[in-house]
Design a protein around this motif. Structure first.
Motif, PDB file in Angstrom:
ATOM      1  N   ALA A   1      70.270  37.524  17.205  1.00 10.77           N
ATOM      2  CA  ALA A   1      69.840  38.785  17.804  1.00 10.77           C
ATOM      3  C   ALA A   1      68.631  38.550  18.701  1.00 10.77           C
ATOM      4  N   ALA A   2      68.653  39.138  19.882  1.00  9.12           N
ATOM      5  CA  ALA A   2      67.489  39.136  20.771  1.00  9.12           C
ATOM      6  C   ALA A   2      66.675  40.382  20.454  1.00  9.12           C
ATOM      7  N   VAL A   3      65.385  40.203  20.143  1.00  6.51           N
ATOM      8  CA  VAL A   3      64.595  41.323  19.634  1.00  6.51           C
ATOM      9  C   VAL A   3      63.205  41.367  20.275  1.00  6.51           C
TER      10      VAL A   3
ATOM     11  N   LYS B   1      61.687  49.616  27.362  1.00 10.78           N
ATOM     12  CA  LYS B   1      61.415  50.839  28.119  1.00 10.78           C
ATOM     13  C   LYS B   1      62.321  50.977  29.337  1.00 10.78           C
ATOM     14  N   LEU B   2      62.984  49.880  29.729  1.00 14.92           N
ATOM     15  CA  LEU B   2      63.902  49.958  30.866  1.00 14.92           C
ATOM     16  C   LEU B   2      65.129  50.797  30.543  1.00 14.92           C
ATOM     17  N   GLY B   3      65.508  50.851  29.262  1.00 15.39           N
ATOM     18  CA  GLY B   3      66.586  51.740  28.827  1.00 15.39           C
ATOM     19  C   GLY B   3      67.959  51.397  29.365  1.00 15.39           C
ATOM     20  N   ARG B   4      68.214  50.109  29.617  1.00 13.18           N
ATOM     21  CA  ARG B   4      69.520  49.700  30.150  1.00 13.18           C
ATOM     22  C   ARG B   4      69.772  48.247  29.781  1.00 13.18           C
ATOM     23  N   ALA B   5      70.983  47.788  30.099  1.00 10.54           N
ATOM     24  CA  ALA B   5      71.283  46.371  29.904  1.00 10.54           C
ATOM     25  C   ALA B   5      70.353  45.539  30.775  1.00 10.54           C
ATOM     26  N   LEU B   6      69.838  44.455  30.208  1.00  8.18           N
ATOM     27  CA  LEU B   6      68.828  43.651  30.894  1.00  8.18           C
ATOM     28  C   LEU B   6      69.472  42.591  31.780  1.00  8.18           C
ATOM     29  N   THR B   7      68.860  42.366  32.921  1.00  8.03           N
ATOM     30  CA  THR B   7      69.311  41.326  33.842  1.00  8.03           C
ATOM     31  C   THR B   7      68.445  40.088  33.670  1.00  8.03           C
TER      32      THR B   7
ATOM     33  N   GLY C   1      53.622  41.912  19.548  1.00  4.06           N
ATOM     34  CA  GLY C   1      53.889  42.199  20.944  1.00  4.06           C
ATOM     35  C   GLY C   1      53.573  41.059  21.899  1.00  4.06           C
ATOM     36  N   ILE C   2      53.443  39.843  21.379  1.00  2.73           N
ATOM     37  CA  ILE C   2      53.085  38.700  22.222  1.00  2.73           C
ATOM     38  C   ILE C   2      54.262  38.249  23.084  1.00  2.73           C
ATOM     39  N   GLY C   3      55.471  38.571  22.677  1.00  3.37           N
ATOM     40  CA  GLY C   3      56.643  38.208  23.463  1.00  3.37           C
ATOM     41  C   GLY C   3      57.912  38.713  22.808  1.00  3.37           C
ATOM     42  N   TRP C   4      59.039  38.364  23.406  1.00  2.00           N
ATOM     43  CA  TRP C   4      60.347  38.696  22.850  1.00  2.00           C
ATOM     44  C   TRP C   4      61.051  37.382  22.536  1.00  2.00           C
ATOM     45  N   GLY C   5      62.148  37.454  21.775  1.00  2.00           N
ATOM     46  CA  GLY C   5      62.855  36.216  21.479  1.00  2.00           C
ATOM     47  C   GLY C   5      64.124  36.447  20.701  1.00  2.00           C
ATOM     48  N   THR C   6      64.800  35.360  20.387  1.00  2.00           N
ATOM     49  CA  THR C   6      66.036  35.419  19.613  1.00  2.00           C
ATOM     50  C   THR C   6      65.794  34.845  18.223  1.00  2.00           C
ATOM     51  N   PHE C   7      66.480  35.433  17.249  1.00  2.00           N
ATOM     52  CA  PHE C   7      66.379  35.017  15.851  1.00  2.00           C
ATOM     53  C   PHE C   7      67.760  35.077  15.207  1.00  2.00           C
ATOM     54  N   PRO C   8      67.988  34.270  14.172  1.00  2.48           N
ATOM     55  CA  PRO C   8      69.143  34.547  13.319  1.00  2.48           C
ATOM     56  C   PRO C   8      69.014  35.975  12.789  1.00  2.48           C
TER      57      PRO C   8
ATOM     58  N   LEU D   1      67.442  43.886  21.746  1.00  2.00           N
ATOM     59  CA  LEU D   1      67.533  43.989  23.193  1.00  2.00           C
ATOM     60  C   LEU D   1      68.996  43.940  23.627  1.00  2.00           C
ATOM     61  N   ASN D   2      69.318  44.667  24.658  1.00  2.00           N
ATOM     62  CA  ASN D   2      70.665  44.655  25.227  1.00  2.00           C
ATOM     63  C   ASN D   2      70.701  43.620  26.347  1.00  2.00           C
TER      64      ASN D   2
END
Length: 199
Positions: A73-75, A84-90, A134-141, A157-158
Motif C-alpha cells: 500500500a502507498a500511504v 489534498k489533490l483528491g484524484r489519481a496521482l500522476t 508527515g516527513i514523507g509518503w511511501g509504500t509498506f506491506p 494514496l491513489n
C-alpha cells in the motif's frame, strides 16, 4: 525480510521451540536486499526474501521456494499535500513530494522509487513513524500499516494507472543449494512455505 508477516513467524517459532527444544535460533530482520545476501554469505541458513533481494546474489546459489505474496500500500498522513489533490496521482505529482523508501546494509536499490527526492531508512518502524509525522509518503506491506489505515492515521494514496502487479510482493523461502539443513532446518523451510502460502 520485513515483508513477511512477523507475527506469523513468531507463532511458528513457538511451535519450532517445542518440537526442537535443543536447537538454537538467531534471527535477523532485514530490509530489501539483506535476506538473500545473508544466506548467500552463509551468515544465515534460511531466509525469507522478496524478489528484489534475489537479484542481489548469483543465480543458482540459492534454492527459492515460492511462498505466496503480500499486498503493498502507498500511504501518507491524512493532511499530506498529495491527498489534498483528491484524484489519481500522476508521476509529476509524486515527483514533487519526498518518498521514504527502504534500504539495508546490502545497499540494494529499492525498485518502487517514484519520487525525485528520496530519503532511505533501514528501520521499518522508524520509517512508519516518520510518515506519521508527515516527513514523507511511501509504500509498506499492507499488514504493517493496517492498524494506521483503520484508525485513519495513515491514508492510502491513489496511484492511478500503477500496474496492480507493482503493488504486490512475491515471497520466497530461501537456502543455499549446498546447505546441509538437517531435520530442524528442513521442517522450518517446509512450515514457512506453508505458512505464508496460506496467509
Amino acid at each position: 525480510t520485513v515483508l513477511a508477516p512477523l507475527q506469523l513467524i513468531v507463532k511458528l517459532l513457538g511451535t519450532f521451540s517445542e518440537i526442537f527444544p535443543s536447537v538454537g535460533v538467531e534471527i535477523f530482520v532485514e530490509e530489501i536486499g539483506g535476506s538473500a545476501i545473508l544466506v548467500h554469505e552463509r551468515v544465515c541458513q534460511i531466509g525469507i526474501s522478496g524478489a528484489p533481494s534475489l537479484r542481489m546474489v548469483p543465480a543458482g546459489d540459492l534454492v527459492t521456494i515460492p511462498a505466496g505474496s503480500i499486498e503493498i500500500a502507498a500511504v501518507a498522513r491524512p493532511d499530506h499535500p498529495l491527498l489534498k489533490l483528491g484524484r489519481a496521482l500522476t508521476q509529476d505529482d509524486l515527483n514533487e513530494h519526498r518518498q521514504l523508501v527502504p534500504t539495508s546494509r546490502a545497499r540494494a536499490l529499492y525498485p518502487n522509487t517514484l519520487a525525485r527526492e528520496i530519503w532511505r531508512v533501514s528501520d521499518l518502524a522508524m520509517r512508519r513513524d516518520m510518515m506519521l509525522r508527515g516527513i514523507g509518503w511511501g509504500t509498506f506491506p499492507r499488514h504493517v500499516v493496517e492498524r494506521e489505515l483503520t484508525s485513519g492515521d495513515l491514508v492510502e494514496l491513489n496511484l492511478g494507472t500503477r500496474p496492480p502487479e507493482m503493488m504486490r510482493a512475491d515471497l520466497f523461502v530461501i537456502h543455499r543449494s549446498d546447505a546441509a539443513l538437517g531435520t530442524s532446518g528442513t521442517w522450518l523451510i517446509y512450515e514457512l512455505g506453508r505458512l505464508f502460502s496460506a496467509s
